[in-house]
Design an enzyme around this catalytic site. Structure first.
Site, PDB file in Angstrom:
ATOM      1  N   LYS B  78     -39.465 -45.246 -14.354  1.00  0.00           N
ATOM      2  CA  LYS B  78     -38.091 -44.796 -14.078  1.00  0.00           C
ATOM      3  C   LYS B  78     -37.772 -45.048 -12.607  1.00  0.00           C
ATOM      4  O   LYS B  78     -38.587 -44.691 -11.736  1.00  0.00           O
ATOM      5  CB  LYS B  78     -37.962 -43.315 -14.429  1.00  0.00           C
ATOM      6  CG  LYS B  78     -36.546 -42.763 -14.328  1.00  0.00           C
ATOM      7  CD  LYS B  78     -36.486 -41.323 -14.844  1.00  0.00           C
ATOM      8  CE  LYS B  78     -35.080 -40.773 -14.811  1.00  0.00           C
ATOM      9  NZ  LYS B  78     -34.985 -39.414 -15.406  1.00  0.00           N
ATOM     10  N   SER B 148     -31.285 -38.616 -18.528  1.00  0.00           N
ATOM     11  CA  SER B 148     -31.165 -39.630 -17.506  1.00  0.00           C
ATOM     12  C   SER B 148     -32.236 -40.727 -17.597  1.00  0.00           C
ATOM     13  O   SER B 148     -32.089 -41.775 -16.987  1.00  0.00           O
ATOM     14  CB  SER B 148     -31.267 -38.972 -16.130  1.00  0.00           C
ATOM     15  OG  SER B 148     -32.537 -38.394 -15.926  1.00  0.00           O
ATOM     16  N   SER B 172     -33.774 -34.707 -19.964  1.00  0.00           N
ATOM     17  CA  SER B 172     -33.772 -36.155 -19.710  1.00  0.00           C
ATOM     18  C   SER B 172     -34.955 -36.923 -20.278  1.00  0.00           C
ATOM     19  O   SER B 172     -35.004 -38.144 -20.175  1.00  0.00           O
ATOM     20  CB  SER B 172     -33.685 -36.419 -18.203  1.00  0.00           C
ATOM     21  OG  SER B 172     -32.383 -36.143 -17.736  1.00  0.00           O
TER      22      SER B 172
END
Lengths: 429, 429
Positions: B78, B148, B172
């Site tokens: 990420k 996210s 997320s």
């Protein structure tokens, strides 16, 4: 003013002279550099200091059209916080020459406020355990400055810089401040962004700062605290001051007992209503809980280094990763949950007073550099997440400083700072 | 095996073939790169991917004499986690081209285990709010993957890499896993070192991972968890499984209601003793408390960027710094202290069952990329710090995936993973 005069200025005083236009940042920086040059062989506060970089940064600030609240004020940075323009070496052999090119959030906020990022101060390895800082106590070179924020405390005490950053997991701000005779602020846990600063214990680590006056502590509070606001002036006449011996009182030496008694005396004379605060017995476990949580959380903190450098991690850190303590996750959860109960309980107790006062350390700084001192009087407050201020009001029988700690409930940072200032004034600071 | 076959392998399968010597890391990497090349215009999971770097890293692993537990397995990272060899850009205009040259602790642990750090996956800005990822849902390009951790979930779902890292502050990890039909592990808060990964909310942010099987989740658990240990096999016959509608049940759409009912049915048929778990009414406040804590802590998280880039911070982040919500620190403390009580209370409740099951999301992935979905079914578990696993067992009326969440008490991560695996098997995975 001579360079010697300039290095004696507190941050607030220097800020005023800089604002007046009678002083350039470069001249102030040179005065600090001169002081360091004269003293560094004795004090050894710095892990990294680049004279040319400091002067270039100072000239850039002199040439800048913006004037931040900390414009031109030299700040020493504990060498576990990343700096874009200097190495970050954690006093670890694994990170020699390590140079991430970003600022920690706490450094970025200083830069945005116009501060002069001066250099990196020596620290106990990773601000945890292991290798000690080389730093000596400015008041007696045969004694240490305390740890882990050793260089930051000593540099401010020795008038090398007016301000510095440190961190506290057990007592790494307040204890060296007490040993070195400087003011220190350890704010409420969570108030200051720790990104880019080495984390030892997730639920304990707190960024704080050292200075030579209460006003200087407030200067940095205003930069770090998203909630601005006034400092409520505390009139000592009629003020309710609680003296708390803490569960660690049996560890207090004569130096600390005398300091606490003198503080109570001085505050009574100033009109304060001084009472003894005996915390409920549930608080007795806090010092041990703090140690357990710190070391249990330290496993995650050093696991990546242990794996990346097999067999090379400092033995005391490797032991933490290996959990030679043998603590369990059930024990950790019990400590978490119990400490959470104590937090709200202490807030309610502290709300009944204008300030709570406790020892900052068992006594004066120990002899030698290996013994960084016992954080037994600090760890419980760190675990409670409450703001604590070291007030450097006393001197012990060996002529070394002895501080006292002013404590407030969580997020009452400004109230605690204002109370500490009033207490300091009453005690002759 | 053809490249297409190779990209279909789970991490555990790929590890076995790599170990057998029938496959090089380079060939596996090329298969993933081919898949990405074919699909990237549609899926857009990657914020940074350098084909040459991937292949060079793969060849280095092939040539290395050490064989870590993740040897050669491609992992997407990420893009809020720092990588020494790739930029870290947070999907923020302020960090375009930003390239700190250090690994986040979570990345360093992967490298030490021999993983192939593949590239950076797209994310909602700072894993908080603001700019959305460009990523699309592999099951229907008109829908988003959730946020996210958008790119990490989609890349694994689309067979571009077998493993990826994400983070969860509200939902997320589990929500995009549910939307994309992949497995996800959000471990106990505090288990994984977050250094070098952007912090949004200090007491909530948790690093987790995506995979295409329960066994693959366990592979990473073993790397991140300092406590190794077995996975207790859960025989479903006689297993006590609690279904918890949570205080947010009114938000569940038909897709989720049907999935939960089918799960209960399937587990009953497998011999489990299925009961409804109604949490005490004190738990009703958890979703709101999670939101308050997240946004209150977000102030400190984005203050440095707000000061360093005046007027340039994304408006929704600037509002957080400015506290346009108007929450107070007293309110924050009340939420902290209440949540702490709920943690031990929930642990005691969960200890009475072999697993607790709850919805992963209100339903299927919403239409369009702006709506990242509602984390209302995830936030309370994040706040409780408990391990949660998304089990991608169902499909909704629109043909999009619908997951369920398996939950355990704090630090029972291995137990929760083992239970999730058993549940998945019973439900046909």
């Amino acid at each position: 003013m001579t360079p010697a005069d300039l290095s004696q200025l507190s941050a607030s005083q220097a800020a005023a002279v800089l604002r007046s236009g009678d002083l350039t940042v470069e001249r102030l920086a040179m005065a600090c550099l001169d002081r360091i040059e004269a003293r560094d062989a004795d004090i050894r506060a710095w892990a990294y200091l680049d004279r040319d970089l400091v002067l270039a940064s100072a000239r850039a600030l002199d040439g800048s059209s913006s004037r931040g609240p900390l414009h031109g004020l030299p700040v020493g940075i504990k060498d576990i916080m990343q700096t874009a323009d200097m190495p970050t070496q954690y006093n670890s052999s694994l990170y020699k020459g390590h140079f991430p090119t970003v600022d920690a959030a706490c450094v970025s906020l200083l830069r945005s406020a116009g501060a002069l990022i001066f250099g990196k101060t020596d620290t106990v390895e990773f601000a945890a355990t292991g290798r000690r800082a080389a730093t000596r106590n400015p008041h007696d070179l045969t004694h240490g400055p305390g740890g882990s924020s050793s260089g930051s405390a000593a540099a401010v005490a020795d008038f090398q810089v007016p301000l510095s950053l440190g961190t506290q997991t057990a007592g790494s701000m307040v204890r060296p401040a007490s040993f070195c005779g400087v003011w220190a602020m350890k704010p409420t846990w969570g108030l200051i962004n720790r990104e880019g600063s080495k984390i030892y214990s997730n639920t304990l680590d707190t960024i704080g700062w050292f200075a030579r006056s209460a006003d200087d502590l407030m200067l940095l509070q205003d930069v770090y605290d998203a909630d601005m606001g006034d400092y409520p002036v505390l009139p000592l006449s009629g003020a309710r001051i609680a003296f708390c011996q803490t569960p660690a009182w049996s560890k207090a030496t004569e130096a600390t007992c005398t300091a606490l008694a003198a503080a109570a005396d001085g505050l009574r004379k100033a009109g304060a209503i001084v009472t003894d605060l005996k915390l409920p017995s549930e608080f007795d476990a806090l010092p041990d809980q703090q140690t357990l949580i710190m070391r249990a959380e330290g496993r995650a903190a050093f696991l990546a280094d242990a794996r990346a450098h097999p067999g090379q991690l400092e033995p005391r850190l490797q032991e933490m990763v290996d959990n030679t303590d043998g603590h369990t996750r059930a024990g950790l959860l019990a400590a978490y949950d119990d400490a959470a109960l104590r937090r709200s309980q202490f807030d309610a107790i502290a709300a009944g007073f204008d300030a709570v006062i406790a020892p900052s350390a068992p006594g004066e700084a120990p002899l030698g550099l290996e013994d960084v001192g016992d954080p037994v009087f600090n760890g419980m407050w760190t675990l409670l997440h409450v703001p604590t201020v070291n007030v450097p009001a006393f001197t012990g029988p060996q002529g070394l400083p002895v501080g006292i700690t002013v404590i407030g409930p969580r997020f009452a940072d400004r109230k605690a700072l204002a109370a500490a200032k009033a207490v300091g004034t009453a005690l002759g600071l």
